[in-house]
Design an enzyme around this catalytic site. Structure first.
Site, PDB file in Angstrom:
ATOM      1  N   SER A 255      48.712  54.619  38.906  1.00 49.10           N
ATOM      2  CA  SER A 255      49.489  53.651  39.812  1.00 49.10           C
ATOM      3  C   SER A 255      48.651  52.381  39.112  1.00 49.10           C
ATOM      4  O   SER A 255      48.021  52.569  38.040  1.00 49.10           O
ATOM      5  CB  SER A 255      48.934  53.726  41.228  1.00 49.10           C
ATOM      6  OG  SER A 255      47.546  53.543  41.389  1.00 49.10           O
ATOM      7  N   LYS A 256      48.816  51.357  39.575  1.00 47.24           N
ATOM      8  CA  LYS A 256      48.202  49.875  39.226  1.00 47.24           C
ATOM      9  C   LYS A 256      46.848  50.020  38.908  1.00 47.24           C
ATOM     10  O   LYS A 256      46.284  49.304  38.518  1.00 47.24           O
ATOM     11  CB  LYS A 256      48.971  48.912  39.924  1.00 47.24           C
ATOM     12  CG  LYS A 256      49.783  48.100  39.554  1.00 47.24           C
ATOM     13  CD  LYS A 256      49.989  46.649  40.180  1.00 47.24           C
ATOM     14  CE  LYS A 256      49.812  45.475  39.358  1.00 47.24           C
ATOM     15  NZ  LYS A 256      50.139  44.215  39.913  1.00 47.24           N
ATOM     16  N   ARG A 257      46.121  50.861  40.042  1.00 48.47           N
ATOM     17  CA  ARG A 257      44.572  50.798  39.852  1.00 48.47           C
ATOM     18  C   ARG A 257      44.282  51.475  38.385  1.00 48.47           C
ATOM     19  O   ARG A 257      43.076  50.943  38.132  1.00 48.47           O
ATOM     20  CB  ARG A 257      44.147  52.013  41.092  1.00 48.47           C
ATOM     21  CG  ARG A 257      43.799  51.483  42.211  1.00 48.47           C
ATOM     22  CD  ARG A 257      43.501  52.573  43.258  1.00 48.47           C
ATOM     23  NE  ARG A 257      44.417  53.792  43.117  1.00 48.47           N
ATOM     24  CZ  ARG A 257      44.238  54.986  42.551  1.00 48.47           C
ATOM     25  NH1 ARG A 257      42.783  55.255  42.256  1.00 48.47           N
ATOM     26  NH2 ARG A 257      44.935  55.852  42.590  1.00 48.47           N
ATOM     27  N   GLY A 259      45.475  50.610  35.907  1.00 52.29           N
ATOM     28  CA  GLY A 259      45.908  49.534  34.738  1.00 52.29           C
ATOM     29  C   GLY A 259      47.503  49.357  35.008  1.00 52.29           C
ATOM     30  O   GLY A 259      48.098  49.839  36.015  1.00 52.29           O
TER      31      GLY A 259
END
Ligand code: GLU
Length: 517
Positions: A255-257, A259
């Site tokens: 996920s965005k966490r 990157g």
């Protein structure tokens, strides 16, 4: 028959790293085998189709340098390559008719309200949820004819055989068995006359003579449906390859966490496409050795389906940073500048930094300001237009330390502005020593007049140090560094001074003297 692979995105959103990996494997396999790589746009779900998303796919693939042998933008013998256009051309109708004629598909006339009620009933009674026949799988022909005559809307569903073990072959996992009683009868043709993914994709894979279907593991549950379709038509199935999921370093779903997941955001952050492809290829594929650095030709030569792994592939951003920095170091400064200029010219780069929100502030670090990052990057590019050679020398000094192209903006800034901002902690820590005024005078009078090599500067500074009986070199070089760059870290001091040249050295020494006097 030569290898034919297809990348078949449904343009409903952004192009993420998972899809990039699939298309990269397609591309590598086709190149390796001298086959063809085909782009097919799966846009039959008109409610989710998004023209901007199709552009995003085209733009991203252009940037990463994956070109197709056939597709909507290049044409080919199986055109059209957009499924909505194929539907308009009547390509699917013949096959839906054939399946019905063979008894493998049937019309179902339930309304959406009736389907909702069916689902509710199944949930309440804790029986498998899905359409396992409803009123129509075994309906008399006369009932079907009457519904048609009434003009009732219908879908065409696949008649999944019951009480059957469906045995499929996946290139990575081998034989997989499914119990047909767990498979609801899927819709093949929707009420609006559009085929569903299941149907259109398999018909197209057959018609386009696809030999290998590479796609994400999330398609495994639908795999028996696809396999059965090939059986029902009596067609030879392609080799199916379900690539493992990609997880973050922590083993959780990417996920965005972890990157960015949008491929163009990697571009905007200064990753090189060659490093990104190298990195992505190794997520879930092993070349059979510990080697990690591959250029595109090497990837093509080494790629093989047998190296694909069933276990989740880990997305480790540190590895990407390492590969990217390594690649940057392998370039000449002129090549780096060329890459920087190309990145600057990509509209998404500016857009990305203009809208950047720093969500992963590092411990003891201020939040990164996207507009500032762009400003410095842009400054570097503008400076390169007027004093290219000087900028090339700056790049050469920073190349050793930088992990991505964007960082050159910040890293080179002190070279490019007349008065670089002074880090107050650095000033406090290094410029307040007793010997500093004399040291800065020494710098100004010795190096402020004519160009000098780094070696000579170093030798002279050591002489100064010894003449003053100062033991630690740190209390000599750190004050000079702060005076010259405003910062406490950076490239080799004497090298950077040699690039700055006498005039800037003199000015900066004087400015630091003013600051402490
Ligand atoms: N259109 C499907 C998707 O975008 C393609 C899956 C496949 O490759 O078969 O996920």
């Amino acid at each position: 028959m030569s290898v034919r692979v297809r990348f078949a995105p449904s343009p409903t959103g952004l192009l993420h790293v998972g899809a990039l990996r699939t298309v990269l494997y397609d591309y590598l396999l086709a190149k390796k085998q001298g086959g063809q790589c085909i782009l097919r746009i799966e846009d039959t779900d008109r409610s989710r189709y998004n023209a901007e998303s199709e552009n995003e796919f085209v733009e991203t693939l252009r940037w990463v340098g994956i070109a197709f042998d056939e597709g909507p933008h290049v044409g080919g013998i199986h055109a059209p390559y957009r499924q909505s256009e194929r539907q308009e051309a009547g390509i699917y109708q013949k096959w839906i008719d054939e399946l019905q004629a063979k008894g493998h598909a049937y019309k179902a006339f339930e309304t959406s309200q009736e389907l909702d009620e069916m689902r509710e009933f199944q949930q309440v009674n804790k029986v498998p949820v899905g359409y396992f026949g409803g009123d129509w799988r075994d309906a008399d022909q006369s009932k079907v004819d009457a519904a048609i005559a009434e003009g009732k809307p219908f879908v065409v569903r696949m008649r999944i055989p019951r009480n059957k073990k469906i045995v499929v072959q996946d290139a990575i996992r081998g034989r997989i068995e499914f119990d047909s009683n767990n498979l609801p009868d899927p819709v093949l043709l929707k009420a609006d006359g559009m085929p569903t993914y299941h149907f259109a994709a398999m018909v197209d894979d057959h018609l386009m003579e696809i030999t290998h279907v590479l796609r994400g593991e999330e398609w495994l549950p639908s795999f028996p449906i696809h396999w059965l379709l090939f059986e029902m038509f009596g067609w030879e199935p392609p080799v199916f390859v379900h690539c493992s999921v990609i997880v973050g370093k922590d083993g959780k779903k990417l996920s965005k966490r972890h990157g960015a997941t949008r491929v163009l955001d990697y571009m905007a952050q200064g990753y090189l496409k060659s490093a990104l492809k190298n990195f992505i290829a190794l997520i879930g594929w092993s070349p059979g050795s510990d080697e990690e650095k591959f250029n595109e030709e090497e990837l093509i030569a080494r790629f093989d389906i047998s190296g694909l792994q069933e276990s989740p592939g880990r997305f480790d951003i540190d590895k990407l940073n390492w590969l990217n920095g390594d690649r940057i170091r392998s370039f000449t400064p002129a090549q780096v500048l060329q890459e920087i200029e190309a990145l600057h010219a990509e509209p998404h780069t500016h857009h990305f930094w203009d809208n950047f929100e720093d969500e992963e502030t590092l411990p003891n670090q201020p939040k990164r300001d996207g507009k500032e990052i762009w400003r410095k990057f842009d400054h570097l590019v503008q400076e390169a237009k007027v004093r290219r050679n000087y900028v090339l020398q700056c790049i050469k000094e920073e190349q050793e330390r930088v992990t991505n192209l964007i960082e050159f903006g910040e890293a080179c800034e002190f070279f490019l502005v007349e008065e670089p901002p002074m880090d107050s902690k650095g000033v406090e820590k290094w410029l307040k020593h007793e010997h500093v005024p004399e040291l800065l005078q020494f710098i100004k009078s010795n190096f402020g007049n004519e160009p000098m090599t780094p070696e000579l500067m170093k030798a002279k500074v050591i002489e100064f140090q010894e003449s003053k009986g100062i033991e630690k070199f740190g209390v000599i070089v750190n004050p000079i560094r702060v005076a010259m760059t405003g910062k406490t870290s950076g490239p080799g001091l004497f090298e950077l001074m040699s690039v700055l040249g006498p005039e800037r050295i003199a000015k900066r020494a004087e400015r630091a003297l003013d600051l402490i006097s």
